[in-house]
Design a protein around this motif. Sequence first.
Motif, mmCIF file in Angstrom:
data_model
loop_
_atom_site.group_PDB
_atom_site.id
_atom_site.type_symbol
_atom_site.label_atom_id
_atom_site.label_comp_id
_atom_site.label_asym_id
_atom_site.label_seq_id
_atom_site.Cartn_x
_atom_site.Cartn_y
_atom_site.Cartn_z
ATOM 1 N N TRP A 79 37.854 70.039 17.840
ATOM 2 C CA TRP A 79 38.662 68.915 18.340
ATOM 3 C C TRP A 79 38.853 69.593 19.814
ATOM 4 O O TRP A 79 38.919 68.786 20.678
ATOM 5 C CB TRP A 79 39.967 68.315 17.609
ATOM 6 N N MET A 80 39.646 70.692 19.799
ATOM 7 C CA MET A 80 40.061 71.109 21.192
ATOM 8 C C MET A 80 38.886 71.671 22.244
ATOM 9 O O MET A 80 38.666 71.377 23.209
ATOM 10 C CB MET A 80 40.600 72.539 21.080
ATOM 11 N N LYS A 81 37.615 71.912 21.471
ATOM 12 C CA LYS A 81 36.441 72.094 22.402
ATOM 13 C C LYS A 81 35.936 70.794 22.942
ATOM 14 O O LYS A 81 35.475 70.632 24.088
ATOM 15 C CB LYS A 81 35.190 72.678 21.363
ATOM 16 N N ALA A 82 35.818 69.610 21.959
ATOM 17 C CA ALA A 82 35.516 68.496 22.431
ATOM 18 C C ALA A 82 36.121 67.866 23.615
ATOM 19 O O ALA A 82 35.741 67.327 24.541
ATOM 20 C CB ALA A 82 35.451 67.516 21.279
ATOM 21 N N LEU A 83 37.496 68.303 23.164
ATOM 22 C CA LEU A 83 38.577 67.531 24.297
ATOM 23 C C LEU A 83 38.426 68.425 25.825
ATOM 24 O O LEU A 83 38.402 67.545 27.040
ATOM 25 C CB LEU A 83 40.164 67.828 24.012
ATOM 26 N N GLY A 84 38.111 69.679 25.536
ATOM 27 C CA GLY A 84 37.905 70.556 26.815
ATOM 28 C C GLY A 84 36.534 70.237 27.640
ATOM 29 O O GLY A 84 36.518 70.024 28.751
ATOM 30 N N GLN A 85 35.598 69.539 26.718
ATOM 31 C CA GLN A 85 34.280 69.134 27.349
ATOM 32 C C GLN A 85 34.619 67.694 27.681
ATOM 33 O O GLN A 85 33.295 67.111 28.210
ATOM 34 C CB GLN A 85 33.263 69.210 26.417
ATOM 35 N N LYS A 86 35.626 66.963 27.656
ATOM 36 C CA LYS A 86 35.797 65.697 27.940
ATOM 37 C C LYS A 86 34.673 64.598 27.262
ATOM 38 O O LYS A 86 34.306 63.682 27.708
ATOM 39 C CB LYS A 86 35.714 65.457 29.426
ATOM 40 N N ASN A 87 34.685 64.987 25.890
ATOM 41 C CA ASN A 87 33.553 64.116 24.874
ATOM 42 C C ASN A 87 34.569 63.343 24.332
ATOM 43 O O ASN A 87 34.785 63.758 23.039
ATOM 44 C CB ASN A 87 32.761 65.058 24.446
ATOM 45 N N GLN A 88 34.887 62.207 24.772
ATOM 46 C CA GLN A 88 35.928 61.264 23.909
ATOM 47 C C GLN A 88 35.483 60.675 22.924
ATOM 48 O O GLN A 88 35.993 60.715 21.552
ATOM 49 C CB GLN A 88 36.544 60.183 24.792
ATOM 50 N N THR A 89 34.077 60.328 22.668
ATOM 51 C CA THR A 89 33.297 60.012 21.333
ATOM 52 C C THR A 89 33.370 61.049 20.325
ATOM 53 O O THR A 89 33.880 60.836 19.302
ATOM 54 C CB THR A 89 31.977 59.567 21.596
ATOM 55 N N LEU A 90 33.273 62.319 20.871
ATOM 56 C CA LEU A 90 33.646 63.442 19.617
ATOM 57 C C LEU A 90 35.013 63.730 19.356
ATOM 58 O O LEU A 90 35.194 63.942 18.078
ATOM 59 C CB LEU A 90 32.781 64.657 20.313
ATOM 60 N N VAL A 91 35.633 63.600 20.256
ATOM 61 C CA VAL A 91 37.342 63.792 19.923
ATOM 62 C C VAL A 91 37.670 62.452 18.996
ATOM 63 O O VAL A 91 38.400 62.868 18.004
ATOM 64 C CB VAL A 91 38.070 63.696 21.363
ATOM 65 N N ASP A 92 37.029 61.522 19.390
ATOM 66 C CA ASP A 92 37.543 60.475 18.010
ATOM 67 C C ASP A 92 37.010 60.487 16.874
ATOM 68 O O ASP A 92 37.822 60.299 15.829
ATOM 69 C CB ASP A 92 37.133 58.746 19.021
ATOM 70 N N GLN A 93 35.860 60.917 16.759
ATOM 71 C CA GLN A 93 35.142 61.236 15.510
ATOM 72 C C GLN A 93 35.853 62.333 14.677
ATOM 73 O O GLN A 93 36.209 62.244 13.369
ATOM 74 C CB GLN A 93 33.871 61.628 15.503
ATOM 75 N N ILE A 94 36.213 63.379 15.393
ATOM 76 C CA ILE A 94 36.827 64.465 14.662
ATOM 77 C C ILE A 94 38.357 63.924 14.425
ATOM 78 O O ILE A 94 38.745 64.308 13.347
ATOM 79 C CB ILE A 94 36.970 65.665 15.799
ATOM 80 N N GLU A 95 38.873 63.412 15.227
ATOM 81 C CA GLU A 95 40.255 62.805 14.944
ATOM 82 C C GLU A 95 40.220 61.952 13.443
ATOM 83 O O GLU A 95 41.434 61.907 12.900
ATOM 84 C CB GLU A 95 40.802 62.103 16.211
ATOM 85 N N ALA A 96 39.385 61.110 13.611
ATOM 86 C CA ALA A 96 39.109 60.206 12.129
ATOM 87 C C ALA A 96 39.041 61.315 10.936
ATOM 88 O O ALA A 96 39.697 60.884 9.940
ATOM 89 C CB ALA A 96 37.956 59.273 12.571
ATOM 90 N N LYS A 97 38.093 62.381 10.957
ATOM 91 C CA LYS A 97 38.249 62.975 9.906
ATOM 92 C C LYS A 97 39.380 63.778 9.606
ATOM 93 O O LYS A 97 39.988 64.064 8.336
ATOM 94 C CB LYS A 97 37.121 64.150 10.226
ATOM 95 N N ARG A 98 39.991 64.266 10.595
ATOM 96 C CA ARG A 98 41.365 65.047 10.446
ATOM 97 C C ARG A 98 42.587 63.826 9.934
ATOM 98 O O ARG A 98 43.267 64.168 9.020
ATOM 99 C CB ARG A 98 41.956 65.253 11.958
ATOM 100 N N GLN A 99 42.441 62.456 10.349
ATOM 101 C CA GLN A 99 43.283 61.490 9.727
ATOM 102 C C GLN A 99 42.977 61.279 8.410
ATOM 103 O O GLN A 99 43.923 61.339 7.291
ATOM 104 C CB GLN A 99 43.234 60.308 10.378
ATOM 105 N N VAL A 100 41.928 61.320 7.933
ATOM 106 C CA VAL A 100 41.456 61.269 6.252
ATOM 107 C C VAL A 100 41.964 62.667 5.750
ATOM 108 O O VAL A 100 42.436 62.289 4.641
ATOM 109 C CB VAL A 100 39.845 61.084 6.144
ATOM 110 N N LEU A 101 41.882 63.724 6.088
ATOM 111 C CA LEU A 101 42.285 64.736 5.539
ATOM 112 C C LEU A 101 43.980 64.804 5.377
ATOM 113 O O LEU A 101 44.530 65.129 4.407
ATOM 114 C CB LEU A 101 42.116 66.211 6.397
#
Length: 144
Positions: A93-115
Amino acid sequence: MDKLILFVAADRVGLSVIRCSDTRVEKVLARAVSVSAQNIRVIDAVDLDRSFRDAWEDDGGGVKVNMAKARAIHLDRLRERRLRVLEGLDVDWMKALGQKNQTLVDQIEAKRQVLRDMPVLVKSELDSAVTPEMLKLVMPESLK
């Protein structure tokens, strides 16, 4: 034939179980008495699954698994496993955020929420497990 010696030790919580041969029963009993053990019983040995060792109880006829305690133990194990998965996702998530890849940030955040929701989502499966074997099968997809 081997025997199981069941007792509650003064310095421990829960049931203690010692497996020993017929020839050593007296020696083990003397040791159990010396540590202020209570409710000492000797029974014929049976194979015991140690997966939920801390949920064992003496039911008067042998050792049984207290399923309420076993469910709590299994949920704790699932939480430990979830923590390891979350740590990996946090890095991604931090890597995606640093790369400003919002789509990937949102996908990872969805996985984190499920967990994060896992304990609530798995509760009905845990509650429906009536044996230790069934309980061990409860594993959410997000943790596989």
